[in-house]
Design a protein around this motif. Structure first.
Motif, mmCIF file in Angstrom:
data_model
loop_
_atom_site.group_PDB
_atom_site.id
_atom_site.type_symbol
_atom_site.label_atom_id
_atom_site.label_comp_id
_atom_site.label_asym_id
_atom_site.label_seq_id
_atom_site.Cartn_x
_atom_site.Cartn_y
_atom_site.Cartn_z
ATOM 1 N N GLN A 170 0.829 -1.202 0.000
ATOM 2 C CA GLN A 170 0.000 0.000 0.000
ATOM 3 C C GLN A 170 0.865 1.254 0.000
ATOM 4 O OE1 GLN A 170 -3.191 0.271 2.768
ATOM 5 N NE2 GLN A 170 -4.045 -1.736 2.265
ATOM 6 N N GLU A 179 -1.735 -7.512 2.993
ATOM 7 C CA GLU A 179 -1.316 -7.499 1.585
ATOM 8 C C GLU A 179 -0.824 -8.881 1.152
ATOM 9 O OE1 GLU A 179 0.235 -4.581 3.498
ATOM 10 O OE2 GLU A 179 -1.794 -3.879 3.073
ATOM 11 N N GLY A 555 -2.449 -2.221 -3.065
ATOM 12 C CA GLY A 555 -2.015 -3.429 -2.374
ATOM 13 C C GLY A 555 -2.643 -4.688 -2.921
#
Length: 694
Positions: A170, A179, A555
């Motif tokens: 991100q 993620e 992400g």
């Protein structure tokens, strides 16, 4: 693993070698795998020969067989097989399910004296450990904080084919557990697809176990991009034929080429609002529990959030265009004449003409009043008026001839005044022509390159594009196309610049002003039209396309993967003509033909009431002239309107009237008065006698 141990080397990746990573360089790449296959075949061949077995029962593997073996052993798709992968597949995964259950974990080398428990490994909490969950544990070693930085990611041999490191973060610095879960899901959806379809990842496979839910704007029965005549709320991909419109047809073709399965979710809203709020598409991170990815098939131009990732345009006609009124502005001569009289052109000309004519009248009087007294009288008041009359008559080229200079200087001055008059009225005529052209100049708008100087409306959502600076028009912002087209219809603005998709959406949206009809289906044709070529994309570099596919991308590299797949499919459709064919087939939906009947024929351009009144007046005055100049007609009129002889008329009155001496004297004087010459007096019409009356 003997060749690997003997070589004591590892494949190079990026800058450095995998030998520096947590696996210590124990990898089999294509070269070492080929050595291992050859060595194994030789050992088997020797075994067969020593035991007098048929040697034909063993052979060197074919290329496809070797590749299939590597694909099966390569659990993460890195094109390299690590010792960890080998151990996970052949030893830890006892039941060959592809996952390590708790009992298998306890029997493996992962459990004894390990700082990471089964729960630490099981990131998604599904009660089993996948290869990627195990890989995260040994990759996180500098430091062991549960996150992966770029160095850990690279040395653990995460394949670049599944996206760069930054694509899974991100903020671009760390891959956190959330993620990593997105990465695992994306990896699983694509690697299973690759195995299922037996084709490389570059063909963008997608596994059916990862549902694709595509939200699209329900535009009702009229479209133009999504036609829902049956009022459906959700449609499976196989049933998308129940819908129509360009966007649906194009998406069907794209997914058919990519071998994707999907379902459509129709976004609806109350009323006749044609603009969708982006939040209504419910685009968000993947749903890990259901393995669902949500996409949005947009059909209007909008600025998407920064955390969205979108494809290129899927519509070949996607661009900004100019829309104007369909009916040209016609010059109303009476209105224009009224405007002209009070316009700056006429007022300035009249004042200039007045002072000029007055000055010239004085000059000609000064030159002529001493020698041409009959025409230009010597007295100032009378003479200047004579000069003013001559000045006006001469300048306007009327030339009555009742007044003319008689002296040499006066004639020379008159020549220059005549020429000046021609020039002056020529200039004024040019100004009048310009004034008329300005009144109908809006008819000359033929595209983006001809809107400079006009009043043009744009949408506030496109303000950052600064279109008015590029094309030099007077800009006015609107919050919606409904407001903009209302102003255009009332001629408060001259044109509208907006995305073609937005304009077509408006054309096909019912309006209360039209009695609930769409502008595109109004009887006798759409009151608005698109003119000229679209604005080139290079002139509006920040403009985003209208028809595109978007998803949550912060992400979530899977969205980038999916949108890249759409881009490739669209390019292929453009090359083979499929996209143009769909566009042509949906032409009537995008731009419905005009609805016409007998009443749609263009009326006459003649002002019939005015012409009728003029003809009546012309006939009336022609009759008067005829009657005034025709003797017989006059006699007929007198006979009609003269008093009858039976009435007590003037004869009886004269008989009863007493005589008056003075009257008799006056009568004698009239009788004795000499008559004027017929040339001086002219012939009088004959007296209407009693005989004529009878």
């Amino acid at each position: 693993w003997t060749p690997v141990l003997l070589s004591n080397t590892a494949p190079n990746v990026d800058t450095g070698t995998l030998a520096e990573g947590p696996l210590g360089g124990l990898f089999m790449d294509d070269a070492t795998t080929s050595v291992w296959v050859t060595t194994a075949n030789n050992i088997l061949l020797n075994l067969y020969l020593n035991n007098s077995w048929p040697a034909a029962r063993t052979r060197q593997p074919r290329v496809n067989e070797e590749n299939e073996m590597k694909k099966t052993a390569d659990l993460d798709g890195s094109k390299r097989i690590s010792l960890e992968e080998h151990y996970f597949r052949h030893f830890a995964d006892i039941d060959s399910s592809g996952l390590i259950e708790p009992w298998e974990f306890e029997l493996s080398l992962y459990a004894p004296d390990s700082p990471n428990s089964f729960a630490d490994h099981d990131l998604n909490g599904d009660g089993a450990i996948s290869w990627l969950e195990r890989k995260r544990i040994f990759a996180d070693n500098h430091p062991k904080d549960g996150n992966l930085d770029y160095a850990e990611w690279r040395l653990a041999d995460y394949p670049l084919i599944y996206g760069p490191f930054q694509g899974h973060t991100q903020g671009g610095r760390m891959i956190r557990p959330q993620e990593y879960l997105n990465y695992m899901l994306y990896h699983d959806c694509t690697i299973r697809g690759s195995l299922a379809y037996s084709r490389p990842l570059s063909s963008f496979p997608w596994d059916e176990s990862c549902p694709l839910v595509v939200s699209v704007h329900d535009q009702g029965e009229f479209g133009p991009f999504v036609v829902n005549e049956n009022g459906l709320a959700e449609v499976a991909g196989s049933d998308s034929a129940l819908l129509g419109g360009f966007a649906i047809r194009a998406w069907e073709n794209i997914t058919a080429r990519l071998l994707w399965t999907y379902s459509l979710e129709l976004v609806t809203a109350g009323g006749r609002r044609h603009h969708r709020e982006l939040s209504e598409y419910r685009v968000d991170r993947p749903e890990l529990s259901t393995r669902t990815f949500r996409l949005a098939l947009l059909t209007e131009q909008d600025t998407v959030p920064a955390n969205w990732t979108c494809s290129e345009s899927i519509w070949p006609n996607d661009a900004f265009v100019v829309s104007v009124n369909s009916q040209p502005v016609r010059a109303d001569l009476y209105l224009i004449a009224g405007k002209l009289v009070i316009s700056s052109h006429f007022v300035n000309f009249f004042c200039t003409l007045f002072f000029t004519v007055l000055f010239v009248g004085h000059i000609i009087w000064i030159l002529e009043h001493r020698y041409n007294k009959e025409v230009f009288r010597p007295f100032y008041g009378e003479g200047v008026m004579d000069g003013l009359w001559w000045s006006i008559v001469t300048q306007t080229t009327v030339g009555y001839g009742d007044k003319a200079p008689g002296t040499g200087p006066g004639k020379v001055f008159a020549i220059f005044w005549m020429l000046f008059g021609l020039i002056m009225f020529g200039v004024f005529s040019g100004q009048v022509t310009v004034f008329l052209e300005e009144e109908t100049a809006v008819n000359n708008i033929a595209g983006p390159n001809s809107i400079a100087g006009f009043r043009v409306g744009t949408l506030r959502k496109n303000a950052r594009l600064n279109i008015y600076q590029v094309y030099g028009f007077t800009n006015r912002y609107f919050d919606s196309l409904e407001e903009a087209f209302s102003e255009l219809e009332e001629k408060k603005i001259d044109a509208i610049v907006a995305a073609r998709a937005d304009i077509l959406n408006f054309y096909n949206t019912p309006r209360d002003k039209n009695g609930g009809l769409r502008p595109a289906s109004v009887n006798c044709g759409n009151p608005f039209k698109i003119v000229g070529f679209p604005i080139p994309a290079e002139e509006l570099t920040q403009a985003q396309p209208a028809l595109r596919v978007c998803g949550y991308g912060q992400g979530v590299y899977a969205t980038t993967y999916l949108t890249q797949a759409v881009n490739q499919a669209v390019r292929n459709m453009t090359r083979d003509g499929a996209l143009s064919a769909i566009n042509s087939e949906e032409a009537d939906t995008l731009n419905p033909p005009a609805v016409e009947d007998e009443g749609c024929e263009e009326g006459t351009k003649f002002d019939i009431p005015l012409i009728v009144v003029a003809l009546i007046l012309l006939l009336f005055y022609t009759t008067l002239i005829f009657l005034s100049e025709n003797d017989r007609a006059q006699a007929l009129i007198r006979s009609v309107f003269a008093p009858s002889s039976n009435d007590n008329g003037p004869a009886d009155a004269d008989a009863n009237t007493p005589s008056n001496p003075s009257d008799e004297v006056g009568s004698d004087q009239l009788k004795n008065k000499p008559k004027k010459d017929a040339q001086d007096e002219g012939e009088m019409p004959p007296v209407l006698s009693q005989e004529h009356a009878d």
